[in-house]
Design a protein around this motif. Sequence first.
Motif, PDB file in Angstrom:
ATOM      1  N   VAL A 105       6.627  17.760 -15.432  1.00  0.00           N
ATOM      2  CA  VAL A 105       7.930  17.307 -14.951  1.00  0.00           C
ATOM      3  C   VAL A 105       8.327  18.072 -13.692  1.00  0.00           C
ATOM      4  N   VAL A 106       8.134  19.378 -13.699  1.00  0.00           N
ATOM      5  CA  VAL A 106       8.457  20.186 -12.520  1.00  0.00           C
ATOM      6  C   VAL A 106       7.597  19.763 -11.329  1.00  0.00           C
ATOM      7  N   LEU A 147      13.249   8.268 -26.058  1.00  0.00           N
ATOM      8  CA  LEU A 147      11.829   7.933 -26.101  1.00  0.00           C
ATOM      9  C   LEU A 147      10.902   9.071 -25.688  1.00  0.00           C
ATOM     10  N   ALA A 148      11.456  10.173 -25.193  1.00  0.00           N
ATOM     11  CA  ALA A 148      10.621  11.286 -24.739  1.00  0.00           C
ATOM     12  C   ALA A 148      11.220  12.602 -25.233  1.00  0.00           C
ATOM     13  N   GLU A 149      11.094  13.655 -24.433  1.00  0.00           N
ATOM     14  CA  GLU A 149      11.586  14.966 -24.823  1.00  0.00           C
ATOM     15  C   GLU A 149      12.661  15.446 -23.860  1.00  0.00           C
ATOM     16  N   ARG A 150      13.325  16.537 -24.236  1.00  0.00           N
ATOM     17  CA  ARG A 150      14.432  17.029 -23.426  1.00  0.00           C
ATOM     18  C   ARG A 150      14.029  17.408 -22.006  1.00  0.00           C
ATOM     19  N   PRO A 151      12.874  18.050 -21.792  1.00  0.00           N
ATOM     20  CA  PRO A 151      12.484  18.340 -20.406  1.00  0.00           C
ATOM     21  C   PRO A 151      12.370  17.082 -19.552  1.00  0.00           C
ATOM     22  N   HIS A 152      11.914  15.987 -20.159  1.00  0.00           N
ATOM     23  CA  HIS A 152      11.845  14.729 -19.414  1.00  0.00           C
ATOM     24  C   HIS A 152      13.245  14.253 -19.044  1.00  0.00           C
ATOM     25  N   ALA A 153      14.147  14.267 -19.999  1.00  0.00           N
ATOM     26  CA  ALA A 153      15.510  13.823 -19.729  1.00  0.00           C
ATOM     27  C   ALA A 153      16.159  14.676 -18.646  1.00  0.00           C
ATOM     28  N   ALA A 154      15.956  15.993 -18.709  1.00  0.00           N
ATOM     29  CA  ALA A 154      16.537  16.886 -17.713  1.00  0.00           C
ATOM     30  C   ALA A 154      15.942  16.625 -16.329  1.00  0.00           C
ATOM     31  N   GLY A 155      14.628  16.481 -16.272  1.00  0.00           N
ATOM     32  CA  GLY A 155      13.981  16.221 -14.988  1.00  0.00           C
ATOM     33  C   GLY A 155      14.390  14.887 -14.399  1.00  0.00           C
ATOM     34  N   PHE A 156      14.483  13.852 -15.244  1.00  0.00           N
ATOM     35  CA  PHE A 156      14.875  12.538 -14.747  1.00  0.00           C
ATOM     36  C   PHE A 156      16.334  12.540 -14.293  1.00  0.00           C
ATOM     37  N   ALA A 157      17.165  13.350 -14.941  1.00  0.00           N
ATOM     38  CA  ALA A 157      18.561  13.469 -14.515  1.00  0.00           C
ATOM     39  C   ALA A 157      18.639  14.088 -13.119  1.00  0.00           C
ATOM     40  N   ALA A 184       0.825  -1.204   0.000  1.00  0.00           N
ATOM     41  CA  ALA A 184       0.000   0.000   0.000  1.00  0.00           C
ATOM     42  C   ALA A 184       0.860   1.256   0.000  1.00  0.00           C
ATOM     43  N   THR A 185       1.936   1.242   0.768  1.00  0.00           N
ATOM     44  CA  THR A 185       2.856   2.380   0.797  1.00  0.00           C
ATOM     45  C   THR A 185       3.496   2.586  -0.558  1.00  0.00           C
ATOM     46  N   LEU A 186       3.916   1.491  -1.182  1.00  0.00           N
ATOM     47  CA  LEU A 186       4.531   1.575  -2.506  1.00  0.00           C
ATOM     48  C   LEU A 186       3.571   2.195  -3.520  1.00  0.00           C
ATOM     49  N   LEU A 187       2.325   1.737  -3.512  1.00  0.00           N
ATOM     50  CA  LEU A 187       1.339   2.245  -4.469  1.00  0.00           C
ATOM     51  C   LEU A 187       0.994   3.709  -4.196  1.00  0.00           C
ATOM     52  N   LEU A 188       0.842   4.050  -2.937  1.00  0.00           N
ATOM     53  CA  LEU A 188       0.489   5.426  -2.596  1.00  0.00           C
ATOM     54  C   LEU A 188       1.646   6.386  -2.863  1.00  0.00           C
ATOM     55  N   ASP A 189       2.859   5.967  -2.533  1.00  0.00           N
ATOM     56  CA  ASP A 189       4.011   6.828  -2.794  1.00  0.00           C
ATOM     57  C   ASP A 189       4.227   7.005  -4.293  1.00  0.00           C
ATOM     58  N   SER A 190       4.045   5.937  -5.052  1.00  0.00           N
ATOM     59  CA  SER A 190       4.136   6.062  -6.503  1.00  0.00           C
ATOM     60  C   SER A 190       3.006   6.914  -7.045  1.00  0.00           C
ATOM     61  N   GLY A 191       1.806   6.675  -6.506  1.00  0.00           N
ATOM     62  CA  GLY A 191       0.638   7.392  -6.983  1.00  0.00           C
ATOM     63  C   GLY A 191       0.713   8.887  -6.762  1.00  0.00           C
ATOM     64  N   LYS A 192       1.272   9.312  -5.633  1.00  0.00           N
ATOM     65  CA  LYS A 192       1.308  10.754  -5.389  1.00  0.00           C
ATOM     66  C   LYS A 192       2.237  11.458  -6.371  1.00  0.00           C
ATOM     67  N   GLY A 193       3.304  10.768  -6.814  1.00  0.00           N
ATOM     68  CA  GLY A 193       4.162  11.347  -7.837  1.00  0.00           C
ATOM     69  C   GLY A 193       3.445  11.457  -9.171  1.00  0.00           C
ATOM     70  N   ALA A 194       2.716  10.391  -9.521  1.00  0.00           N
ATOM     71  CA  ALA A 194       1.967  10.399 -10.779  1.00  0.00           C
ATOM     72  C   ALA A 194       0.847  11.426 -10.757  1.00  0.00           C
ATOM     73  N   ILE A 195       0.132  11.497  -9.636  1.00  0.00           N
ATOM     74  CA  ILE A 195      -0.984  12.446  -9.541  1.00  0.00           C
ATOM     75  C   ILE A 195      -0.481  13.880  -9.586  1.00  0.00           C
ATOM     76  N   ALA A 196       0.653  14.141  -8.954  1.00  0.00           N
ATOM     77  CA  ALA A 196       1.216  15.495  -8.992  1.00  0.00           C
ATOM     78  C   ALA A 196       1.503  15.918 -10.429  1.00  0.00           C
ATOM     79  N   ALA A 197       2.127  15.022 -11.201  1.00  0.00           N
ATOM     80  CA  ALA A 197       2.478  15.341 -12.582  1.00  0.00           C
ATOM     81  C   ALA A 197       1.239  15.471 -13.461  1.00  0.00           C
TER      82      ALA A 197
END
Length: 230
Positions: free
Chosen positions: A95-96, A169-179, A59-72
């Motif tokens: 991304v921000v 596979l994506a765009e530069r803002p994604h690469a920068a944010g993931f970095a 449940a923690t894993l799903l909720l912690d993952s979910g809050k990142g996805a929901i924020a984006a």
Amino acid sequence: MADPLALLLAALGGYLLGAVPFGLVLTRLAGLGDIRAIGSGNIGATNVLRTGRKDLALATLLLDSGKGAIAALGAQALAGWSGAGWGTVAPAVPVVAGVAAVVGHNYPVWLLFRGGKGVATTLGVILATAWPVGLLACLTWLTMAVLFRYSSLAALTALSVAPALALALAERPHAAGFAVLGLLAWWRHRDNVRRLVNGTESRIGQAAKPASAAAAPPPDSDGGSDEEAR
């Protein structure tokens, strides 16, 4: 170019959502006390697993993952609703928001900035903003975890390959944010890296030990005798 106000609001909203400490909330509701008092003292799913409650860890894993996805996704939806349109929202906005959510998880204002290590939240952000990259990063994590049983090693490997995958596979803002997220993960796992090198890192599923003053550092540090990687 993204609207500066949209970026500011995305960052603020993402941070506040990311700062919700689901691991701590769930373990307290379950009567297990303060998760920060066992294992590494962190609030993520790996440390929750050391309570022996796999359901709470999941449940923690799903909720912690979910809050990142929901924020984006929430930032993208709100920016589109304001008039830009879903397809025309600058990719930097979600991304921000996602990066801010990870920062919120790692340094939550509600816990005096003593949080987790942000791996689950980071993977949620990557899946939400560039799902092909997210799927490959999750597959990398799973492969490394099965082969070596070190959560920290699996996490650092997955988040290290994500920026390169995003360039293809994506765009530069994604690469920068993931970095940025990858660098943050390495910083939060710096003690884990030392233990991996020294051969003293604990493996996934190892039983929890009390995070006493003599046996473990305070919960705001990255030390401890385990590989907490969430």
